[in-house]
Motif scaffolding. Structure first.
Motif, PDB file in Angstrom:
ATOM      1  N   LEU A 117       0.854  -1.185   0.000  1.00  0.00           N
ATOM      2  CA  LEU A 117       0.000   0.000   0.000  1.00  0.00           C
ATOM      3  C   LEU A 117       0.887   1.231   0.000  1.00  0.00           C
ATOM      4  N   ALA A 118       0.479   2.251  -0.745  1.00  0.00           N
ATOM      5  CA  ALA A 118       1.215   3.509  -0.729  1.00  0.00           C
ATOM      6  C   ALA A 118       1.218   4.055   0.688  1.00  0.00           C
ATOM      7  N   GLU A 119       2.314   4.665   1.079  1.00  0.00           N
ATOM      8  CA  GLU A 119       2.471   5.136   2.462  1.00  0.00           C
ATOM      9  C   GLU A 119       1.366   6.084   2.901  1.00  0.00           C
ATOM     10  N   ASP A 120       0.758   6.803   1.963  1.00  0.00           N
ATOM     11  CA  ASP A 120      -0.316   7.740   2.321  1.00  0.00           C
ATOM     12  C   ASP A 120      -1.702   7.124   2.133  1.00  0.00           C
ATOM     13  N   PHE A 121      -1.762   5.810   1.936  1.00  0.00           N
ATOM     14  CA  PHE A 121      -3.043   5.124   1.723  1.00  0.00           C
ATOM     15  C   PHE A 121      -3.892   5.208   2.981  1.00  0.00           C
ATOM     16  N   GLU A 122      -5.127   5.624   2.809  1.00  0.00           N
ATOM     17  CA  GLU A 122      -6.110   5.646   3.894  1.00  0.00           C
ATOM     18  C   GLU A 122      -7.279   4.801   3.440  1.00  0.00           C
ATOM     19  N   SER A 123      -7.720   3.866   4.277  1.00  0.00           N
ATOM     20  CA  SER A 123      -8.790   2.975   3.853  1.00  0.00           C
ATOM     21  C   SER A 123     -10.119   3.707   3.686  1.00  0.00           C
ATOM     22  N   VAL A 124     -10.322   4.807   4.414  1.00  0.00           N
ATOM     23  CA  VAL A 124     -11.570   5.564   4.275  1.00  0.00           C
ATOM     24  C   VAL A 124     -11.624   6.137   2.859  1.00  0.00           C
ATOM     25  N   GLY A 125     -12.639   5.769   2.124  1.00  0.00           N
ATOM     26  CA  GLY A 125     -12.799   6.259   0.761  1.00  0.00           C
ATOM     27  C   GLY A 125     -11.979   5.499  -0.262  1.00  0.00           C
ATOM     28  N   CYS A 126     -11.101   4.603   0.173  1.00  0.00           N
ATOM     29  CA  CYS A 126     -10.266   3.830  -0.753  1.00  0.00           C
ATOM     30  C   CYS A 126     -10.488   2.332  -0.618  1.00  0.00           C
ATOM     31  N   ASN A 127     -11.584   1.945   0.029  1.00  0.00           N
ATOM     32  CA  ASN A 127     -11.844   0.522   0.211  1.00  0.00           C
ATOM     33  C   ASN A 127     -11.967  -0.215  -1.115  1.00  0.00           C
ATOM     34  N   PHE A 128     -12.364   0.498  -2.155  1.00  0.00           N
ATOM     35  CA  PHE A 128     -12.481  -0.146  -3.462  1.00  0.00           C
ATOM     36  C   PHE A 128     -11.124  -0.685  -3.913  1.00  0.00           C
ATOM     37  N   THR A 129     -10.049  -0.020  -3.524  1.00  0.00           N
ATOM     38  CA  THR A 129      -8.702  -0.491  -3.845  1.00  0.00           C
ATOM     39  C   THR A 129      -8.410  -1.780  -3.095  1.00  0.00           C
ATOM     40  N   LEU A 130      -8.791  -1.825  -1.819  1.00  0.00           N
ATOM     41  CA  LEU A 130      -8.598  -3.051  -1.043  1.00  0.00           C
ATOM     42  C   LEU A 130      -9.425  -4.202  -1.617  1.00  0.00           C
ATOM     43  N   VAL A 131     -10.647  -3.913  -2.044  1.00  0.00           N
ATOM     44  CA  VAL A 131     -11.482  -4.946  -2.668  1.00  0.00           C
ATOM     45  C   VAL A 131     -10.723  -5.541  -3.850  1.00  0.00           C
ATOM     46  N   HIS A 132     -10.219  -4.685  -4.708  1.00  0.00           N
ATOM     47  CA  HIS A 132      -9.507  -5.115  -5.913  1.00  0.00           C
ATOM     48  C   HIS A 132      -8.309  -6.000  -5.553  1.00  0.00           C
ATOM     49  N   GLU A 133      -7.474  -5.535  -4.640  1.00  0.00           N
ATOM     50  CA  GLU A 133      -6.263  -6.285  -4.294  1.00  0.00           C
ATOM     51  C   GLU A 133      -6.585  -7.571  -3.541  1.00  0.00           C
ATOM     52  N   LEU A 134      -7.611  -7.556  -2.695  1.00  0.00           N
ATOM     53  CA  LEU A 134      -8.011  -8.778  -1.994  1.00  0.00           C
ATOM     54  C   LEU A 134      -8.572  -9.817  -2.964  1.00  0.00           C
ATOM     55  N   VAL A 135      -9.232  -9.379  -4.025  1.00  0.00           N
ATOM     56  CA  VAL A 135      -9.690 -10.324  -5.051  1.00  0.00           C
ATOM     57  C   VAL A 135      -8.474 -11.016  -5.664  1.00  0.00           C
ATOM     58  N   HIS A 136      -7.416 -10.253  -5.942  1.00  0.00           N
ATOM     59  CA  HIS A 136      -6.205 -10.882  -6.482  1.00  0.00           C
ATOM     60  C   HIS A 136      -5.639 -11.917  -5.503  1.00  0.00           C
ATOM     61  N   HIS A 137      -5.679 -11.598  -4.213  1.00  0.00           N
ATOM     62  CA  HIS A 137      -5.189 -12.566  -3.225  1.00  0.00           C
ATOM     63  C   HIS A 137      -6.039 -13.835  -3.259  1.00  0.00           C
ATOM     64  N   LEU A 138      -7.349 -13.687  -3.343  1.00  0.00           N
ATOM     65  CA  LEU A 138      -8.238 -14.848  -3.402  1.00  0.00           C
ATOM     66  C   LEU A 138      -8.029 -15.634  -4.689  1.00  0.00           C
ATOM     67  N   GLN A 139      -7.781 -14.936  -5.795  1.00  0.00           N
ATOM     68  CA  GLN A 139      -7.481 -15.620  -7.050  1.00  0.00           C
ATOM     69  C   GLN A 139      -6.235 -16.479  -6.885  1.00  0.00           C
ATOM     70  N   TRP A 140      -5.224 -15.891  -6.267  1.00  0.00           N
ATOM     71  CA  TRP A 140      -3.953 -16.590  -6.079  1.00  0.00           C
ATOM     72  C   TRP A 140      -4.126 -17.789  -5.143  1.00  0.00           C
ATOM     73  N   GLU A 141      -4.796 -17.568  -4.015  1.00  0.00           N
ATOM     74  CA  GLU A 141      -4.985 -18.650  -3.040  1.00  0.00           C
ATOM     75  C   GLU A 141      -5.782 -19.818  -3.608  1.00  0.00           C
ATOM     76  N   SER A 142      -6.777 -19.508  -4.419  1.00  0.00           N
ATOM     77  CA  SER A 142      -7.625 -20.577  -4.955  1.00  0.00           C
ATOM     78  C   SER A 142      -7.056 -21.163  -6.249  1.00  0.00           C
ATOM     79  N   ALA A 143      -5.903 -20.659  -6.670  1.00  0.00           N
ATOM     80  CA  ALA A 143      -5.277 -21.114  -7.923  1.00  0.00           C
ATOM     81  C   ALA A 143      -6.247 -20.979  -9.097  1.00  0.00           C
ATOM     82  N   ALA A 144      -6.995 -19.871  -9.097  1.00  0.00           N
ATOM     83  CA  ALA A 144      -7.942 -19.609 -10.189  1.00  0.00           C
ATOM     84  C   ALA A 144      -7.176 -19.557 -11.510  1.00  0.00           C
TER      85      ALA A 144
END
Length: 191
Positions: A117-144
């Motif tokens: 995460l960029a050092e100035d990343f704030e989750s308030v208002g940027c949760n959509f970024t976390l959604v995107h990156e967490l989807v990539h983590h789930l893709q990787w974990e499930s070997a999609a």
């Protein structure tokens, strides 16, 4: 091969950013092994390890993803490390061909099993970024399996778009952008 490269990059990042000292709040004399690593702050004074409130928000987002995607479990939580934005841009753009248009707005990057995460990343208002990156983590974990990297990106952006539509918070990817995320796109450098 990509999974091995991701682990190598993750190990290198951990070596660079983690000092292996006592956990936060412990003295060096009796430091017991712990999952909380002591990561030094940089000159700007940010702490690269997110606070518990952030991790609670991540749990909430993961539950939302389970309800709104083909993914239904997460075996391990990715590590979240805050780094200078220039580091994220270097990692992303050093892998692209010369002449590719660099942008200076990348807030996060998933490199298994770490979300940078960029050092100035704030989750308030940027949760959509976390959604995107967490989807990539789930893709990787499930070997999609995807025919190309752009298909995995498209899925992450589509789930991000659902989040934005439901919450009204974040940036909606444009339909034109989503249409370009296909394996036939000449800008897919993963093949």
């Amino acid at each position: 091969m990509c999974r091995i490269a991701g682990f190598v990059l993750a190990a290198c990042l951990l070596v660079v950013f983690l000092d292996g000292g006592p956990a936060r709040g412990q003295s060096s004399s009796n430091a017991a092994p712990t999952a909380a690593l002591n990561v030094p702050s940089n000159e700007a004074g940010f702490d690269p390890i997110p606070p518990p409130e952030f991790l609670a928000e991540v749990d909430r987002i993961v539950e939302w993803i389970f309800e709104n995607s083909p993914y239904d479990r997460m075996d391990t939580m990715p590590a979240f490390v805050k780094v200078p934005r220039t580091t994220i841009n270097y990692i992303v753009y050093s892998q692209l061909p010369e002449g590719y248009q660099q942008q200076d707005c990348i807030n996060a990057l998933y490199t298994p099993p770490i979300i940078l995460l960029a050092e100035d990343f704030e989750s308030v208002g940027c949760n959509f970024t976390l959604v995107h990156e967490l989807v990539h983590h789930l893709q990787w974990e499930s070997a999609a399996e995807f025919r190309c990297t752009l298909e995995a990106e498209r899925e992450a952006y589509e789930i991000q778009a659902l989040w934005v539509m439901e919450t009204g918070i974040g940036e909606m990817p444009s339909p034109l952008f989503l249409r370009r995320l296909t394996c036939n796109n000449p800008h897919d450098f993963s093949r």
